[in-house]
Design a protein around this motif. Sequence first.
Motif, PDB file in Angstrom:
ATOM      1  N   LEU A 206       0.826  -1.194   0.000  1.00 51.58           N
ATOM      2  CA  LEU A 206       0.000   0.000   0.000  1.00 51.58           C
ATOM      3  C   LEU A 206       0.867   1.253   0.000  1.00 51.58           C
ATOM      4  O   LEU A 206       1.957   1.274   0.567  1.00 51.58           O
ATOM      5  N   ASN A 207       0.354   2.288  -0.613  1.00 47.31           N
ATOM      6  CA  ASN A 207       0.993   3.603  -0.582  1.00 47.31           C
ATOM      7  C   ASN A 207      -0.115   4.650  -0.641  1.00 47.31           C
ATOM      8  O   ASN A 207      -0.896   4.676  -1.593  1.00 47.31           O
ATOM      9  N   LYS A 208      -0.211   5.433   0.409  1.00 43.42           N
ATOM     10  CA  LYS A 208      -1.232   6.481   0.503  1.00 43.42           C
ATOM     11  C   LYS A 208      -2.640   5.918   0.291  1.00 43.42           C
ATOM     12  O   LYS A 208      -3.478   6.513  -0.381  1.00 43.42           O
ATOM     13  N   GLY A 209      -2.869   4.743   0.876  1.00 48.07           N
ATOM     14  CA  GLY A 209      -4.208   4.179   0.867  1.00 48.07           C
ATOM     15  C   GLY A 209      -4.602   3.464  -0.399  1.00 48.07           C
ATOM     16  O   GLY A 209      -5.770   3.108  -0.571  1.00 48.07           O
ATOM     17  N   ARG A 210      -3.637   3.206  -1.271  1.00 52.96           N
ATOM     18  CA  ARG A 210      -3.931   2.517  -2.523  1.00 52.96           C
ATOM     19  C   ARG A 210      -2.973   1.355  -2.733  1.00 52.96           C
ATOM     20  O   ARG A 210      -1.818   1.415  -2.298  1.00 52.96           O
ATOM     21  N   VAL A 211      -3.450   0.330  -3.412  1.00 50.20           N
ATOM     22  CA  VAL A 211      -2.608  -0.818  -3.721  1.00 50.20           C
ATOM     23  C   VAL A 211      -1.676  -0.449  -4.871  1.00 50.20           C
ATOM     24  O   VAL A 211      -2.134  -0.081  -5.952  1.00 50.20           O
ATOM     25  N   VAL A 212      -0.372  -0.537  -4.611  1.00 47.66           N
ATOM     26  CA  VAL A 212       0.596  -0.245  -5.671  1.00 47.66           C
ATOM     27  C   VAL A 212       1.273  -1.513  -6.175  1.00 47.66           C
ATOM     28  O   VAL A 212       1.940  -1.497  -7.203  1.00 47.66           O
ATOM     29  N   LEU A 213       1.084  -2.610  -5.455  1.00 46.93           N
ATOM     30  CA  LEU A 213       1.592  -3.904  -5.907  1.00 46.93           C
ATOM     31  C   LEU A 213       0.790  -5.007  -5.249  1.00 46.93           C
ATOM     32  O   LEU A 213       0.471  -4.936  -4.066  1.00 46.93           O
ATOM     33  N   ASP A 214       0.425  -6.002  -6.034  1.00 44.85           N
ATOM     34  CA  ASP A 214      -0.258  -7.195  -5.516  1.00 44.85           C
ATOM     35  C   ASP A 214       0.297  -8.388  -6.276  1.00 44.85           C
ATOM     36  O   ASP A 214      -0.058  -8.605  -7.429  1.00 44.85           O
ATOM     37  N   THR A 215       1.180  -9.147  -5.631  1.00 43.88           N
ATOM     38  CA  THR A 215       1.803 -10.275  -6.326  1.00 43.88           C
ATOM     39  C   THR A 215       0.801 -11.389  -6.600  1.00 43.88           C
ATOM     40  O   THR A 215       1.057 -12.253  -7.430  1.00 43.88           O
ATOM     41  N   GLY A 216      -0.335 -11.376  -5.908  1.00 45.97           N
ATOM     42  CA  GLY A 216      -1.366 -12.361  -6.189  1.00 45.97           C
ATOM     43  C   GLY A 216      -2.046 -12.113  -7.517  1.00 45.97           C
ATOM     44  O   GLY A 216      -2.594 -13.022  -8.121  1.00 45.97           O
ATOM     45  N   GLN A 217      -2.004 -10.871  -7.974  1.00 47.57           N
ATOM     46  CA  GLN A 217      -2.595 -10.537  -9.259  1.00 47.57           C
ATOM     47  C   GLN A 217      -1.559 -10.562 -10.379  1.00 47.57           C
ATOM     48  O   GLN A 217      -1.832 -11.007 -11.476  1.00 47.57           O
ATOM     49  N   ARG A 218      -0.346 -10.132 -10.069  1.00 49.80           N
ATOM     50  CA  ARG A 218       0.670 -10.019 -11.111  1.00 49.80           C
ATOM     51  C   ARG A 218       1.462 -11.296 -11.312  1.00 49.80           C
ATOM     52  O   ARG A 218       2.227 -11.433 -12.242  1.00 49.80           O
ATOM     53  N   ARG A 219       1.291 -12.259 -10.346  1.00 51.07           N
ATOM     54  CA  ARG A 219       1.929 -13.560 -10.493  1.00 51.07           C
ATOM     55  C   ARG A 219       3.444 -13.472 -10.626  1.00 51.07           C
ATOM     56  O   ARG A 219       4.064 -14.149 -11.443  1.00 51.07           O
ATOM     57  N   GLU A 220       4.056 -12.616  -9.830  1.00 45.45           N
ATOM     58  CA  GLU A 220       5.502 -12.516  -9.885  1.00 45.45           C
ATOM     59  C   GLU A 220       6.056 -12.432  -8.472  1.00 45.45           C
ATOM     60  O   GLU A 220       5.383 -11.998  -7.557  1.00 45.45           O
ATOM     61  N   GLU A 221       7.256 -12.860  -8.307  1.00 39.08           N
ATOM     62  CA  GLU A 221       7.899 -12.753  -7.006  1.00 39.08           C
ATOM     63  C   GLU A 221       8.289 -11.297  -6.790  1.00 39.08           C
ATOM     64  O   GLU A 221       8.734 -10.622  -7.703  1.00 39.08           O
ATOM     65  N   TYR A 222       8.160 -10.860  -5.536  1.00 40.65           N
ATOM     66  CA  TYR A 222       8.488  -9.472  -5.228  1.00 40.65           C
ATOM     67  C   TYR A 222       9.008  -9.389  -3.803  1.00 40.65           C
ATOM     68  O   TYR A 222       8.432  -9.952  -2.891  1.00 40.65           O
ATOM     69  N   ASP A 223      10.085  -8.682  -3.659  1.00 44.26           N
ATOM     70  CA  ASP A 223      10.683  -8.497  -2.343  1.00 44.26           C
ATOM     71  C   ASP A 223      10.906  -7.014  -2.129  1.00 44.26           C
ATOM     72  O   ASP A 223      11.816  -6.436  -2.718  1.00 44.26           O
ATOM     73  N   PRO A 224      10.065  -6.342  -1.302  1.00 40.18           N
ATOM     74  CA  PRO A 224      10.201  -4.909  -1.090  1.00 40.18           C
ATOM     75  C   PRO A 224      11.574  -4.516  -0.569  1.00 40.18           C
ATOM     76  O   PRO A 224      11.994  -3.383  -0.701  1.00 40.18           O
ATOM     77  N   MET A 225      12.302  -5.456   0.042  1.00 40.85           N
ATOM     78  CA  MET A 225      13.633  -5.130   0.534  1.00 40.85           C
ATOM     79  C   MET A 225      14.582  -4.767  -0.621  1.00 40.85           C
ATOM     80  O   MET A 225      15.579  -4.089  -0.438  1.00 40.85           O
ATOM     81  N   HIS A 226      14.257  -5.248  -1.831  1.00 39.38           N
ATOM     82  CA  HIS A 226      15.156  -5.015  -2.949  1.00 39.38           C
ATOM     83  C   HIS A 226      14.486  -4.179  -4.035  1.00 39.38           C
ATOM     84  O   HIS A 226      14.974  -4.124  -5.160  1.00 39.38           O
ATOM     85  N   ALA A 227      13.348  -3.578  -3.696  1.00 40.46           N
ATOM     86  CA  ALA A 227      12.647  -2.782  -4.710  1.00 40.46           C
ATOM     87  C   ALA A 227      13.343  -1.430  -4.920  1.00 40.46           C
ATOM     88  O   ALA A 227      14.006  -0.924  -4.041  1.00 40.46           O
TER      89      ALA A 227
END
Length: 227
Positions: A206-227
């Motif tokens: 989430l960012n400012k009350g909105r979804v900015v990433l959802d790996t369940g929808q985009r089907r990709e691995e994501y690690d905010p530590m390395h974004a």
Amino acid sequence: MINLSGVEHRYKHGERNMVLSLKINEGEFVYVTGKAGSGKTTFLKLLTGEEKACAGNISCLGKELASLSIRDLASYRRETGIIFQNRRLLPKKTVAANVGYVLEAAGVGKKEIAGRVRRVLESTGLQHKAHCFPEELSGDEQQRAAAARAIVNNPRLLLLDEPAAGLDDRGAEEMMQLFHRLHAEGVTVLMAVQRSKSAGKRIIELNKGRVVLDTGQRREEYDPMHA
């Protein structure tokens, strides 16, 4: 299990809205990530009915939250284990009484309450603190007590807001092992954290009350530590 459709929530200070549309299936383990103020806690409070949406629909555990009476909302919450950052332990009740309170409210018998409280205190390492009051506990122990209270009613859904806050590395690891074990047993878990390094789990950022990433929808691995 959880469906938010066109949900809007206006913050009390009125500066911005939260806007959410998403689905979470039964049995998922979801990390809700984002910086402080991104809307993680508000999102969880919408799912407990503590905060109300000003538009849209929220369905959880087969119930439309906006249509629930006060009594039905209380019943719904008993199906949901909740840990908020401030823990919300009752200061005049012992650890055992705090943990057993939700069972009393559900009308569970005293003998069963005693057994379930004993088992959950053992699973969280608090069996020796059963008769202590919250002010007599360390921050680590208070967090464990909050966790014990959240899971004693065998909830279908766990909503966790920074559940390892205040714990040392060992305590945090033990707490995470507990939640992963419950998930393996079929409990749906939503955990709000600022960052997650767990691979293979769904992440909603989430960012400012909105979804900015959802790996369940985009089907990709994501690690905010390395974004």
